[in-house]
Motif scaffolding. Structure first.
Motif, short mmCIF file in Angstrom:
data_model
loop_
_atom_site.label_atom_id
_atom_site.label_comp_id
_atom_site.label_asym_id
_atom_site.label_seq_id
_atom_site.Cartn_x
_atom_site.Cartn_y
_atom_site.Cartn_z
N HIS A 439 0.76 -1.22 -0.05
CA HIS A 439 -0.02 -0.04 0.02
C HIS A 439 0.66 1.31 0.16
N ILE A 459 -6.67 -4.44 -4.30
CA ILE A 459 -6.05 -4.16 -2.87
C ILE A 459 -6.33 -4.95 -1.88
N LEU A 465 -6.47 0.69 3.94
CA LEU A 465 -5.89 1.57 2.88
C LEU A 465 -5.90 3.06 3.29
#
Length: 934
Positions: A439, A459, A465
């Motif tokens: 990330h 992701i 995130l």
């Protein structure tokens, strides 16, 4: 290996002979002519009590040593075995100190003259080992180690390790051995003799380099391989049906389980890519989400000739995907595909700088060991990625010197360009179908593109995130980092790198406009300003937020009110003076680098390496100045800024932080708008079966998207029982000490009923420390191994390994232990959540978030605090059941889960399981029967 080696291991009652600890077992293995020739073992009566922890660790108690000889009775035998031999041990200082002390007390002279430490030797010759503990090395190297922590087994395993390391040393190229010999002269052991004897033995034979290795500029390293180009696949049919997927995956797993949720997730990911639609997917534990997103990614990437980027939360997860799931799929799919793992350039070694540091005299111990292990590693690595190495803290500091962090030297002038690891990783990424990153790197790429262009991204661990973006876009400034950079400049004329830079400038016949006297004056003054700046900040923190608890870490949000006060004005004036001196130093370095750069073709490799290091330093120095300027400038409404320090509020333990409050606009513009399909997945994304909170936090709420949940296939109602004691006080109704005592008493009862295997999750380090102290002092858990994050030594992974090792263990953890820990089977059978995981309202980011939500007309509790806590609660619950055969009890000590109106939201967030509530003594029988402990 010339001479006689005696490998010794002792078990003792404690860590220090001089403080009264004594030997309870000794074993000595004799090694001659590269083979084991003899072993002597004896229990020893220490004539002092053996602590319960030692009994649990070693299995040696009073019964085993009652009839054993005292050390004085066997001292003569030990002395004769050691006389004239090289003393070898795994952590030689420990064993040597006990043997020397016991022999001296018995009236014998110390016969130990030369020593060899297998920890040190393994550190060098096994640079990629996960751990250098004997038990774990034995597992990794497949050495026989029947009863760890007993001297006979430990000594034999150490002897076998010694022989294996010797064999590895014998197979090293001569050029590598010569460098190891030169470096080992700096070590305080027989390391030089060891490598010198191996080198002399090889000198009598001619050798050629093994295939796959090359010697370049006197350093032997592994050849890098680029995958061969392949013709694109014209037609590729994605396995749409369940039978097709089963046919692919079933041969790959010994205990294959067909999971409809996994197949449905595969189809959702493939559909998302095929239709260029974003998707948000919650995949419950046991779905197998990594394979579920990788398989469609591989089919789509190869079939459509489109790169797919896979982003994970941590670097460890990057490697896990590459080394586990990617390998599984390569055996499954009927075609080949290419993968590349890429990180920031500072993760890769700069060979020019490394080559030159090998020539430096008088390196520190840590630097010397690290140089030696890198020489071995270069024979093995194709990536040049530091994460393959097991480095000490001192080794990591050395790595900062030799990492690929600058770009001063033109590629044409760098003799190592053709073998540059960072360029190689970029070339691999350009030719790859699947690119694995993290990330942090992904967010950095959104600002300054480095990764190959891709419109399709997955992701994983997407609930992280938002935090990852805030951290990456934020800034942090601390005293120790500034002092570290100033240390790189040097504090004496002899060590000052600036003076070396000045000499190179003169050599280039260049005259800079910023005189060296001015720079030198600025260096002296900026040190004083640094001290003053952080003293002011720490004093402000201590005044405004007096310490409320012994272990509490103080935080202070820098509000507009604080900024308007006189104390902050003093900080600003000091910061301005700091920045004036910083700017002068930066100009002086940059100008000299630019002047020298014009004539770099005439510089030697040693000079180029120094200048490359200085260019990297200048980048750090410039960034540090920007941090001071940005952190202490007028706050933007979208940012939150705070000061942080430990309980003593000392200047050198104070840091300044600044982060964007909301990152949804950033992700909306840079990620979701700029890419065709972004797949976000995690086990914890919904609150009350809705993705609303998560979607708004990350800015995907205004885009068309697929939203779907796949329930865990585990039969939780048969695996878990939820227990809520009703006889604990409310935390706010009693003093913290009284509340901690209640928690400790309940934990003692639960631990005895469950017989350990218990993970206890806290939301406060202070509460964890106090509870640990009470548990330890109570002596009620003397038969248990008690481990606590931030109290017991070791990293999170080390504590988890220790927890799994002992039969009766209790592990206390805070924030990072709520997720990412995988302890399947009977190793974990009891999970305790002490409090519902609401973020403290006085945390600067939380406080700012709540104000922002309220200003938008929403209820800050229901719109932010509650959803955030529910997601954390779901993550915590997920630690207990990791396989279909697992079984356990889940305790929630916070009665709000059943007494408050919002408590139902927490219970609805986890699978439907049977709940029992009542006084703890009514619940204990349920624990025993559920876990079959009666």
């Amino acid at each position: 290996m010339a001479g006689k080696y005696v490998v010794v291991d002792v078990e003792t009652t404690g860590n220090s002979y001089v403080k009264g600890s004594r030997v309870i077992q000794i074993s000595a293995v004799t090694v001659e002519n590269s083979r084991i020739t003899d072993q002597y073992t004896s229990f020893v009566n220490p004539e002092v009590p053996i602590p319960s922890f030692i009994k649990e660790l070693t299995g040696i108690g009073e019964e085993e040593v009652a009839e054993a000889p005292r050390f004085g009775e066997i001292a003569g035998v030990i002395h004769s075995i050691l006389d004239g031999a090289i003393f070898v041990a795994h952590n030689v200082k420990f064993d040597r100190s006990f043997i020397a002390g016991e022999l001296e007390d018995a009236g014998f002279a110390n016969p130990i003259e030369k020593t060899l430490d297998t920890v040190e030797l393994a550190n060098i010759l096994l640079p990629k080992a996960n751990s250098y503990k004997l038990e774990e090395l034995s597992d990794q190297m497949e050495l026989e180690h029947i009863t760890p922590h007993q001297a006979d087994s430990d000594a034999l395993a150490t002897a076998e390790l010694l022989l294996m390391l010797l064999e590895k040393a014998k197979n090293l190229p001569m050029a590598t051995l010569e460098k190891l010999c030169e470096l080992s002269k700096n070590l305080n052991s027989s390391m030089f003799s060891f490598f010198e004897s191996v080198k002399k033995e090889k000198e009598s034979r001619l050798e050629s380099l093994p295939e796959g290795l090359e010697s370049f500029r006197g350093i032997v390293l592994k050849n890098k391989q680029m995958p061969a180009g392949e013709a694109p696949i014209r037609s590729l049919d994605y396995p749409k049906g369940i039978d097709d997927k089963v046919k692919l995956l079933q041969p790959l797993f010994k205990e294959f389980e067909s999971r409809n949720g996994q197949y449905e997730m595969m189809d959702t990911v493939y559909q998302s890519f095929r239709t260029s639609t974003h998707s948000v997917i919650e995949a419950g534990t046991g779905i197998g989400k990594t394979i579920a997103y990788l398989l469609p990614s591989v089919y789509f990437s190869v079939g459509r000739q489109e790169k797919v980027i896979i982003s994970t939360y941590t670097i460890q997860l990057q490697h896990q995907i590459l080394e586990k799931e990617i390998k599984i799929l390569k055996d499954a799919v009927p075609f080949s595909y290419r993968t590349a793992l890429i990180k920031g350039r500072e993760h890769y070694i700069n060979m020019l700088k490394f080559e030159q540091t090998l020539k430096e005299p008088d390196s520190s111990y840590d630097e010397t060991i690290t140089k030696m292990k890198i020489l071995i590693w270069l024979l093995q690595t194709e990536t040049g990625d530091m994460d393959e190495l097991n480095l000490s803290s001192g080794g990591k500091l050395y790595w900062k010197r030799i990492c690929n962090d600058g770009s001063f030297v033109d590629r044409n002038n760098d003799p190592w360009t053709s073998r540059d690891f960072y360029l190689h990783s970029k070339n691999l990424a350009e030719s790859a179908d699947i690119i694995i990153t993290n990330h942090s790197m992904l967010v950095a790429d959104l600002e300054h593109p480095v990764l190959p262009k891709s419109h399709f991204i997955v992701i994983d661990e997407a609930h992280h995130l938002e935090k990852s973006v805030r951290t990456k876009l934020g800034r942090k400034l601390d005293y120790n980092h500034i002092k570290f950079l100033l240390g790189k400049l040097g504090t004496t004329e002899k060590k000052k790198r600036f003076y070396t830079l000045e000499r190179y400038t003169a050599k280039a016949s260049a005259v800079p406009s910023v005189h060296s006297f001015a720079v030198d004056h600025a260096i002296q003054n900026i040190e004083a300003e640094t001290d003053d700046l952080f003293t002011l900040l720490s004093q402000m923190l201590k005044r405004t937020r007096p310490n409320k608890g012994k272990n509490r870490r103080a935080k202070l949000r820098v509000s507009d009110q604080i900024r308007s006060g006189g104390s902050w004005q003093k900080v600003m004036m000091c910061a301005e003076r700091f920045l004036d001196f910083h700017k002068l130093i930066s100009q002086g370095i940059q100008e000299r680098l630019m002047l020298i750069k014009k004539s770099q073709a005439s510089l030697s490799p040693a000079e180029l390496a120094f200048l490359e290091e200085m260019a990297g330093f200048h980048g750090e120095w410039t960034e540090m100045g920007l941090q001071v300027k940005h952190l202490l400038s007028q706050s933007e409404n979208s940012d939150v800024m705070w000061l942080e320090s430990d309980q003593k509020c000392m200047a050198n333990r104070t840091s300044v932080h600044r982060q964007p409050l909301n990152i949804n606009c950033f992700l909306s513009e840079r990620l979701f708008k700029e890419h065709k399909s972004v797949v976000l997945t995690s086990a914890s994304l919904t609150v009350n079966n809705s993705f609303k909170f998560f979607s708004e936090e990350i800015g995907i709420h205004s885009f068309d998207r697929i939203e779907t949940r796949f329930e865990s296939p585990f039969p939780y109602e048969k695996q878990v029982k939820l227990l809520v004691p009703t006889d604990l006080p409310e935390i706010n109704s009693v003093p913290m000490e009284e509340y901690a005592e209640s928690i400790a008493c309940h934990l003692i009862a639960v631990a005895n009923a469950a017989e350990g295997r218990m993970l206890v999750l806290f939301t406060s380090h202070e509460m964890l420390r106090k509870t640990h102290e009470l548990l330890y002092d109570s002596n009620e858990l003397r038969d248990f191994v008690l481990l606590a994050h931030g109290v017991s030594s070791g990293s999170r992974s080390r504590l988890v390994k220790s927890f799994r090792h002992f039969q009766k263990a209790i592990l206390l953890g805070t924030n990072s232990f709520w997720e990412g820990i995988d302890i399947p089977g009977e190793d974990l059978s009891c999970l305790v959540v002490v409090r519902l995981p609401f973020s403290p309202i006085d945390d600067p980011v939380t406080a700012a978030k709540l104000e922002y939500v309220q200003a938008g007309g929403k209820n800050p509790f229901s719109a932010y605090s509650l959803p955030e806590a529910i997601i954390q609660f779901k993550q915590g619950f997920g630690r207990l059941i990791r396989k279909k055969t697992d079984r356990g009890v889940f305790f929630v000590f916070d009665q709000r889960v059943i007494t408050s109106a919002y408590g139902k939201a927490f219970l609805k967030s986890i699978p439907s399981i049977k709940l029992e509530k009542g006084p703890l003594d009514h619940l204990i029988p349920s624990v025993e029967s559920w876990l079959d402990k009666k």
